[in-house]
Scaffold this active site. Sequence first.
Site, PDB file in Angstrom:
ATOM      1  N   GLU A 221       0.837  -1.217   0.000  1.00 38.89           N
ATOM      2  CA  GLU A 221       0.000   0.000   0.000  1.00 38.89           C
ATOM      3  C   GLU A 221       0.872   1.267   0.000  1.00 38.89           C
ATOM      4  OE1 GLU A 221      -2.824  -0.275   3.194  1.00 38.89           O
ATOM      5  OE2 GLU A 221      -4.078  -1.636   2.035  1.00 38.89           O
TER       6      GLU A 221
ATOM      7  N   GLU B 183      -5.547  -8.134  -1.110  1.00 38.20           N
ATOM      8  CA  GLU B 183      -6.172  -8.051   0.218  1.00 38.20           C
ATOM      9  C   GLU B 183      -7.662  -7.760   0.055  1.00 38.20           C
ATOM     10  OE1 GLU B 183      -4.486  -5.347   3.053  1.00 38.20           O
ATOM     11  OE2 GLU B 183      -2.426  -5.875   2.487  1.00 38.20           O
TER      12      GLU B 183
END
Length: 465
Positions: free
Chosen positions: A174, A365
Site C-alpha cells: 500500500e 487483500e
Amino acid sequence: MNKTKSFPKDFLWGGAIAANQAEGAYLEDGKGLSTADLMPYGLMKGIQENSTDLNLYHEAVDFYHHYKEDIAMFAEMGFKVFRTSIAWSRIFPKGDELIPNEKGLEFYDNLFDELLTYGIEPIVTISHFETPWHLVKENGGWKNRKTIDHYIRYCETIFTRYKDKVKYWIGFNEINNIHTIPTAGGGILIEENENRLQAIYQASHHMFVASALATKLCQEIITDAKMGAMLSLSGVYPNTCHPDDVFETYELRRRSLFFSDVLLRGTYPSYINRIWDKHGVQVKMEGNDLELIKKHTADYLGFSYYRSTTHKAGTPILGHTGGITGTPNPFLESTSWGWQIDSKGLRYVCNELYDRYQKPLFIIENGMGTNDEIVNGEINDDYRIDYIKVHLKEMKEAIDDGVELMGYTYWGPIDIVSAGTGELKKRYGFIYVDRDNEGKGTFKRLKKKSFNWYKKVIETNGADL
Ligand code: BGP
C-alpha cells in the site's frame, strides 16, 4: 444465453498476512526493532518510542513458532499461493549493516520450504508497513536518499537467497498509504512545522527509484520473476452528485492512482505539478532517476479492497482517501468496525484499474474484520462467508468484463493483529487464534465455519458460490 461466469483455471487462490501483524518474536534470533514494534496502538497512531503499554505486535499470533501448523491448515484449504512479508529488520536489524543476519534468512528459508512442500507459491512483500527503526530514527528513513542503497542491498540479499523459492514479489505494501500513515507506510517521521507533502513526495520519489532498481535486480536474479506494485484502493464515491463533490472526489482518487501511474506507466503524470505547486513541493531528483522509473515498471498491480467511502468537497483530507469524509453511504451495510460493505464497488475498481493500466491485477487483500465469538466451542461466521461470496461474485463479473485477474489472497486467513488499531479483537481469519487484546490466551488455533466453506470455493474454483 449468458456464458457461465468462471474464474480462470490457473486462478491463484490463497490468503495474505504480514510479518509484523502475525510473526511475533519481535526481538528473536537477532531481529532488530522495526517501526511497528514501537506502535502499541496501531500503525495509524504513530511511534510511541518510550511507551510501556502492551504492544500486541511483539508476540502477535506467534506465527514465527506456529508457521508449520498454520501452513498445514492453509494447505488443507487448498491454497495455491500465500502472501506474507519479510521483516526487513530480521535480515538487517538496523537496516544499514553490510552483512545480513543469517538466523533471519534461515527463518524465511524454512517458511518458504514449508509452503513449497505443499505446492503453495509464496508471494513476498519486501516492506509491509515496517522499516528498521534505526534507519528511520537516525537516517530519516525514506526521506534520505541513502535508504535506496540500504533497501537495494536488502533486496539483493533476499532475491539471491530465495531465487529458487519465490517468484511473486511486491515492493511496498500500500505505497499510497504514505499519505495517511507516513511512518508505517513510508518509514518517515513528519517533524513539527515540516511541510508534510514535501516530506511525503520526496520520500515517495526515493521509493519509486528503489522500486525501479528492485524490479531490474529481481528480473536479473530470478528468471520469470513477477514484481508487483501494491496500493490500497478501496472505493471512494462523491458524497452527492454536486459537481464539486464529484470533481474533488476524482482528484482524491487520482492522488492514490498517482502511485500506480508512476510505478506502472513509468512517468510522473502532469496533474501532479499543480498539486506540488499548490503545496510548495519541490522533489529533488538525481541523475537517471526518471530513466530508471520509465524503464523498470511493475509487472502487475496488486491492491487491497475492503469497502467504499464517500468524500464531501471541502473536507480536509490527510491522505489519499482519509477514510469517510462524507456521510456514510445510505445504500450500504457496515461491518461492526464501520467499514461499508460494497462488493459492486470491487467490480467498479477492477474495471477502473484495468482500463487505466491494461496490466494484470491481483486482489491481494480483501477481508472482513469483526468480533468473532466462540459459542459452544464453535465460531459460526456466516457473515464472513456472505462478505466473501458477494465479492467473489463481482470478481467473476469483472473477469467477464474483460479484466485480467491473477488471483485473490484473502486478508487474514488466520486471526492477526489489526494494522489500524493494534488490536486482536478485530478478527479476519478462517482460523481463530486464542489470544485477546490483553495479550492473554494459549495461541491455540480453531477452525471457523468459513474454513471449510473457503476450502470448497477453492476446490470448485469458485464455481458454485
Ligand atoms: C491494510 C493493510 C493490512 C491490513 C488491512 C486491514 O491497509 O495492508 O496490513 O491491516 O489493512 O486493516 P486492519 O488490520 O486495520 O483491519
